[in-house]
Scaffold this active site. Structure first.
Site, PDB file in Angstrom:
ATOM      1  N   ASN A 169       0.807  -1.227   0.000  1.00  0.00           N
ATOM      2  CA  ASN A 169       0.000   0.000   0.000  1.00  0.00           C
ATOM      3  C   ASN A 169       0.842   1.280   0.000  1.00  0.00           C
ATOM      4  OD1 ASN A 169       0.772  -0.676   2.668  1.00  0.00           O
ATOM      5  ND2 ASN A 169      -0.888   0.550   3.526  1.00  0.00           N
ATOM      6  N   GLY A 245       2.343  -5.639   7.779  1.00  0.00           N
ATOM      7  CA  GLY A 245       1.395  -6.484   7.061  1.00  0.00           C
ATOM      8  C   GLY A 245       0.275  -6.944   7.968  1.00  0.00           C
ATOM      9  N   SER A 246      -0.317  -8.062   7.635  1.00  0.00           N
ATOM     10  CA  SER A 246      -1.491  -8.561   8.348  1.00  0.00           C
ATOM     11  C   SER A 246      -1.106  -9.231   9.662  1.00  0.00           C
ATOM     12  CB  SER A 246      -2.240  -9.571   7.482  1.00  0.00           C
ATOM     13  OG  SER A 246      -1.480 -10.761   7.334  1.00  0.00           O
ATOM     14  N   GLY A 250       2.032 -11.611  10.287  1.00  0.00           N
ATOM     15  CA  GLY A 250       2.910 -11.175  11.365  1.00  0.00           C
ATOM     16  C   GLY A 250       3.125 -12.251  12.408  1.00  0.00           C
ATOM     17  N   GLU A 267       4.276  -4.034  12.560  1.00  0.00           N
ATOM     18  CA  GLU A 267       3.154  -3.109  12.386  1.00  0.00           C
ATOM     19  C   GLU A 267       2.097  -3.871  11.617  1.00  0.00           C
ATOM     20  OE1 GLU A 267       0.518  -1.214  10.908  1.00  0.00           O
ATOM     21  OE2 GLU A 267       1.940  -0.206   9.577  1.00  0.00           O
ATOM     22  N   CYS A 301      -2.987   1.273   6.821  1.00  0.00           N
ATOM     23  CA  CYS A 301      -3.116   0.638   8.134  1.00  0.00           C
ATOM     24  C   CYS A 301      -3.659   1.617   9.172  1.00  0.00           C
ATOM     25  CB  CYS A 301      -1.774   0.072   8.571  1.00  0.00           C
ATOM     26  SG  CYS A 301      -0.434   1.276   8.541  1.00  0.00           S
ATOM     27  N   GLU A 478       8.475   2.810  14.657  1.00  0.00           N
ATOM     28  CA  GLU A 478       9.230   3.334  13.538  1.00  0.00           C
ATOM     29  C   GLU A 478       9.101   4.855  13.545  1.00  0.00           C
ATOM     30  OE1 GLU A 478       9.133   0.725   9.857  1.00  0.00           O
ATOM     31  OE2 GLU A 478       7.199   0.245  10.763  1.00  0.00           O
TER      32      GLU A 478
END
Length: 497
Positions: A169, A245-246, A250, A267, A301, A478
């Site tokens: 994304n 990601g998902s 994860g 994340e 996200c 991050e």
């Protein structure tokens, strides 16, 4: 249409592709073909068809990239001072600004996002490299007060080889917010961009090498998550993993990392609440809601995917919001519509499935709720900007991340109910509130479970602000100085004198 991107956009719209796209993986300071020789197609979401091919990497390519990164970790990069690392990052920021048009067009073509959004991403990416260029020689430890017979201090050392698993994304923004601090800290990197959006990560690696990065410090392996991503996160030569990601993927990354006790920043998405109280600036709040959920077609996200709305203004607010949303123009990202395509046919079908189930369950639809066919034609993957009212806190619209242009509305009575609704999911990434009462806004910020809180502007802040979530949204941070320290290991030294 005017500006430096014109010729590039015209080439894409005329030919369906763009010349000069990267070929192969980027390993050891150069582009190299995949060892298997296999390739994959990359698709233009606005047209629903392939525009280029790229290397389909596997474990052998990952081995080569990790070996290059480990060799570089012990080479000239290790001897280079923080200030010189900063100068390389600063040169990269300058080069990115010079070449922003090409990067933005490729990002828009590959991901589907609107060109104006991609151009904004490029400004943020250049700023990220500029920020960490300035931070590279500001990273320091502490002096420890142990008494006059001892000297004690700490140092921040690079963690080693950092793996970056990049989502589709925000391909360039996400790789930059991981690579820039990792390089500033003195790490080397192996990045694996999503198979849907490989090209700007490869372009960035080449640009950083041009800016002075030694061979092997940054390596990019392309391919699927199963064939390239899984071997990377399970590799014994990796010292740190940053994954975006998902939740399901994860969790699998955590299991793989556990085999070698590899450090992680995860994340994993969100279902973020945007609270609008009765005393808000209604025009600003409507604008904020539209930006929060429809930017990048809702594939963010940290999207404000839940509108938690005070009942006292619900009728008036929803009238304004619905009118605005029904007027949004849909089209190919390079034509700068109000809403671009979603990234893939699979994602389009996922979004449509969520909405169909909600409609079948009797949820009230204010706008959208269908696959779209833009007036300009084309066979791309588009979904109407959608607003649906949730039936309660346990509604799947509230609890499940849809990752598309779908806004779930929850009607509440006042600030206390709004807070309870905001905290009523398993995610805790970001949250926001629109209110003229600073006491209510700050109490919400204090009590909501989220890694970041916006007050009277969604997506406020920049690279300076640490970003990350709690609970199923992941852990670690991050961006900001916290992001820089994610790529460091702390060493304590004590000497008796």
């Amino acid at each position: 249409m005017s500006g430096p991107a014109d010729a590039l956009v015209a080439e894409v719209m005329t030919t369906g592709t763009l010349t000069g796209l990267p070929q192969g993986h980027y390993i050891g300071g150069r582009f190299v073909p995949g060892l298997s020789g296999n390739t994959m197609e990359s698709f233009d979401p606005g047209r629903g068809r392939a525009f280029a091919r790229f290397a389909a990497g596997d474990a052998a390519d990952v081995d080569a990239a990790v070996a290059a990164a480990r060799t570089a970790l012990c080479g000239p990069w290790r001897q280079m001072g923080p200030a010189e690392r900063g100068r390389i990052l600063a040169r990269a920021a300058s080069l990115l600004r010079e070449r922003a048009a090409r990067f933005a067009v490729v990002e828009s073509l590959d991901s589907g996002k609107r060109l104006t959004e991609a151009e904004g991403d490029l400004r943020g990416v250049a700023r990220a490299f500029e920020y960490y260029a300035g931070a590279a020689d500001k990273l320091h430890g502490d002096s420890l007060p142990l008494g006059r017979n001892y000297v004690g201090f700490t140092t921040e050392e690079p963690i080693g080889v950092a793996a970056q698993i990049i989502p589709w994304n925000y391909p360039l923004s996400t790789v930059a917010r991981g690579i820039a601090p990792a390089l500033a800290a003195g790490c080397t990197v192996v990045a694996k961009p999503a198979e849907q959006t490989p090209f700007t990560a490869l372009m960035l690696a080449e640009l950083l090498h041009e800016a002075g990065l030694p061979d092997g410090v940054l390596n990019v392996v392309t391919g699927t998550g199963a064939q390239a991503g899984a071997p990377l996160v399970a590799h014994p030569g990796i010292d740190h993993i940053t994954f975006t990601g998902s939740v399901a993927t994860g969790t699998a990354v955590m299991r793989a990392a556990a085999q070698h006790v590899t450090r992680l920043v995860l994340e994993l998405g969100g279902k973020s609440p945007l609270v609008v109280l009765a005393d808000c600036d209604m025009d600003a709040a409507v604008n904020g809601v539209i930006e929060a959920i429809y930017e990048n077609a809702g594939q963010i996200c940290s999207a404000g995917s839940r509108l938690v709305l005070d009942r006292a203004i619900a009728v008036a607010f929803m009238s304004r919001l619905t009118t605005r949303v029904k007027g949004l123009r849909i089209g190919h990202g390079l034509t700068n519509p109000d809403l671009g395509p979603v990234n893939s046919l699979r994602q389009l079908e996922t979004i449509d499935g969520h909405v169909r189930r909600a409609v079948a369950a009797g949820n009230r639809v204010y706008a959208g709720a269908a696959i779209a066919k833009p007036e300009a034609g084309g066979s791309g993957w588009f979904y109407e900007p959608t607003i649906i009212e949730a039936r309660g806190a346990d509604d799947p619209l509230v609890q499940e991340e849809i990752f598309g242009p779908v806004l779930a509305v929850q009607i509440v009575d006042g600030a206390d109910e709004a807070l309870a609704a905001a905290n009523a999911t398993s995610y805790a990434l970001v949250a926001g509130i629109y209110s003229k009462n600073i006491t209510d806004a700050l109490r919400f910020a204090r009590d909501v479970d989220a890694g970041q809180v916006f007050i009277n502007e969604w997506f406020a802040g920049g690279i300076e602000v640490p970003f990350g979530g709690n609970r199923k949204s992941g852990f670690g941070r991050e961006k900001g100085m916290a992001g820089l320290r994610s790529y460091c290991k702390l060493k304590s030294v004590v000497a008796r004198i």
